[in-house]
Design a protein around this motif. Structure first.
Motif, PDB file in Angstrom:
ATOM      1  N   GLN A  38       0.842  -1.188   0.000  1.00 38.43           N
ATOM      2  CA  GLN A  38       0.000   0.000   0.000  1.00 38.43           C
ATOM      3  C   GLN A  38       0.883   1.246   0.000  1.00 38.43           C
ATOM      4  N   PRO A  39       0.444   2.315  -0.653  1.00 39.84           N
ATOM      5  CA  PRO A  39       1.252   3.538  -0.668  1.00 39.84           C
ATOM      6  C   PRO A  39       1.309   4.182   0.699  1.00 39.84           C
ATOM      7  N   GLY A  40       2.331   5.011   0.908  1.00 40.11           N
ATOM      8  CA  GLY A  40       2.419   5.767   2.149  1.00 40.11           C
ATOM      9  C   GLY A  40       1.279   6.756   2.249  1.00 40.11           C
ATOM     10  N   LYS A  41       1.054   7.256   3.445  1.00 39.69           N
ATOM     11  CA  LYS A  41      -0.087   8.138   3.696  1.00 39.69           C
ATOM     12  C   LYS A  41      -0.083   9.368   2.805  1.00 39.69           C
ATOM     13  N   GLU A  42       1.103   9.911   2.528  1.00 46.48           N
ATOM     14  CA  GLU A  42       1.210  11.132   1.729  1.00 46.48           C
ATOM     15  C   GLU A  42       1.556  10.852   0.267  1.00 46.48           C
ATOM     16  N   ASP A  43       1.640   9.579  -0.105  1.00 48.09           N
ATOM     17  CA  ASP A  43       2.060   9.222  -1.465  1.00 48.09           C
ATOM     18  C   ASP A  43       0.870   9.052  -2.402  1.00 48.09           C
ATOM     19  N   PRO A  44       1.086   9.236  -3.707  1.00 45.60           N
ATOM     20  CA  PRO A  44       0.038   8.911  -4.682  1.00 45.60           C
ATOM     21  C   PRO A  44      -0.318   7.432  -4.585  1.00 45.60           C
ATOM     22  N   VAL A  45      -1.523   7.082  -4.985  1.00 37.77           N
ATOM     23  CA  VAL A  45      -2.011   5.717  -4.848  1.00 37.77           C
ATOM     24  C   VAL A  45      -1.161   4.735  -5.636  1.00 37.77           C
ATOM     25  N   TYR A  46      -0.487   5.204  -6.702  1.00 36.38           N
ATOM     26  CA  TYR A  46       0.274   4.269  -7.525  1.00 36.38           C
ATOM     27  C   TYR A  46       1.701   4.032  -7.024  1.00 36.38           C
ATOM     28  N   HIS A  47       2.047   4.539  -5.868  1.00 32.65           N
ATOM     29  CA  HIS A  47       3.338   4.231  -5.260  1.00 32.65           C
ATOM     30  C   HIS A  47       3.194   2.926  -4.479  1.00 32.65           C
ATOM     31  N   ARG A  48       3.106   1.836  -5.206  1.00 29.43           N
ATOM     32  CA  ARG A  48       2.902   0.523  -4.588  1.00 29.43           C
ATOM     33  C   ARG A  48       3.350  -0.563  -5.555  1.00 29.43           C
ATOM     34  N   LEU A  49       3.493  -1.777  -5.016  1.00 32.55           N
ATOM     35  CA  LEU A  49       3.785  -2.936  -5.842  1.00 32.55           C
ATOM     36  C   LEU A  49       2.487  -3.608  -6.252  1.00 32.55           C
ATOM     37  N   LEU A  50       2.436  -4.080  -7.492  1.00 34.82           N
ATOM     38  CA  LEU A  50       1.298  -4.844  -7.983  1.00 34.82           C
ATOM     39  C   LEU A  50       1.767  -6.221  -8.410  1.00 34.82           C
TER      40      LEU A  50
END
Length: 318
Positions: free
Chosen positions: A302-314
């Motif tokens: 999941q992305p960090g609280k202040e990060d855009p939603v797409y800062h994550r692994l899929l």
């Protein structure tokens, strides 16, 4: 002269273009240097950041000293960043529906989208522009084949048509898709890409907007509103209503190049940078959300609280 553009970046750049090169270099053009990770993923040192900052300022100073100001008043520059290529554009409740679309798009970056206040400002700016135009002030519209700007041109012409009374002269500056600089051919997608020092070079491209052209643009906008597709795109030079899946093949193609688990931001960056589709990273992220909803992909982190939603692994679902 009232200046009309269709993105926040273009609006800021054009305002800066009006005075760049005037007087001494202000020294506050750069807020901070861009932070770039090393190839091994480690962060740059404080010394490296300081060196990067100094290099950026040196380059900006050189640009400032060579630049020729375009002139004009920043208060005369109006940016209508309405993302008109995306979502519901039907006539009834137009700005309310724009807010719903912008809320959805901007939620890619933050839950607090501020779309309502942005649209309130846009409505007030539109009324101001129309009033000033009725008083006889001329209008200059900067547009391109980028979908939001192409839609913006037609939408704005429809607003002028709705006045049903004489208004100031309208001139146009279309953005050339390519231009040669020395031995290099530069490709442009939209006015948001143009550096402040370069705007003045496009003034010779100014051309009057004939009444027939203005009417044709307004009619095109009304037709698009009747069709009210989820997406609009410029295909072979024509602004058309299209399926929301139009660009999915490019996204899927880039996902196919990744391993079973991959960085969503990397895919978005590759699609955005490689194909010059004229769409935003926010739209690409929205389409990937649909692929997750359909079961094609699954979030691993999941992305960090202040990060855009797409800062994550899929992860690909086989």
């Amino acid at each position: 002269m009232l200046e009309i553009v269709f993105s926040d970046n273009a609006c800021g750049s054009l305002k800066y273009a009006q005075h760049i090169g005037t007087g001494a270099y202000p020294g506050d053009c750069i807020a901070s240097a861009i932070t770039v990770l090393h190839s091994d993923g480690s962060a740059p040192t404080e010394e490296e950041l300081q060196q990067a900052q100094q290099e950026l300022e040196k380059n900006e100073r050189a640009v400032w000293e060579k630049a020729v100001p375009m002139g004009g008043n920043p208060a005369d520059v109006y940016g209508f960043a309405l993302c008109l290529s995306v979502g519901d554009i039907s006539t009834e409740g137009f700005f309310r529906k724009r807010q719903a679309t912008l809320d959805q798009i901007l939620s890619t970056f933050s839950n607090d989208t501020q779309a309502a206040s942005l649209l309130q400002e846009a409505q007030e700016a539109l009324q101001e522009v129309l009033s000033r135009s009725i008083d006889g002030e001329p209008i200059r519209i900067w547009y391109s084949n980028q979908p939001d700007e192409a839609c913006g041109l037609c939408w704005f012409m429809a607003q002028l048509e709705s006045l049903r009374q004489p208004y100031g002269d309208v001139v146009l500056i279309p953005l050339p898709p390519t231009e040669q600089r020395g031995n290099t051919v530069v490709r442009h997608t939209s006015w948001s890409e143009i550096a402040p020092e370069d705007w003045i070079s496009y003034l010779p491209l100014e051309q009057p907007a004939s009444p027939a052209f203005c009417k044709a643009c307004a009619q095109k906008w009304h037709a698009l509103q009747r069709e009210n597709a989820p997406l609009r795109a410029v295909i072979n030079g024509q602004l058309l209503s299209v399926s929301e899946t139009l660009y999915d093949s490019f996204i899927v193609q880039e996902i196919a190049q990744q391993g079973d688990t991959f960085q969503e931001a990397e895919v978005i960056g590759r699609v955005f940078g490689r194909y010059s589709l004229g769409i935003s990273d926010m739209w690409i992220a929205q389409r990937i959300e649909q692929m997750i909803a359909s079961g094609m992909l699954e979030p691993v982190t999941q992305p960090g609280k202040e990060d855009p939603v797409y800062h994550r692994l899929l992860k690909k679902i086989k």
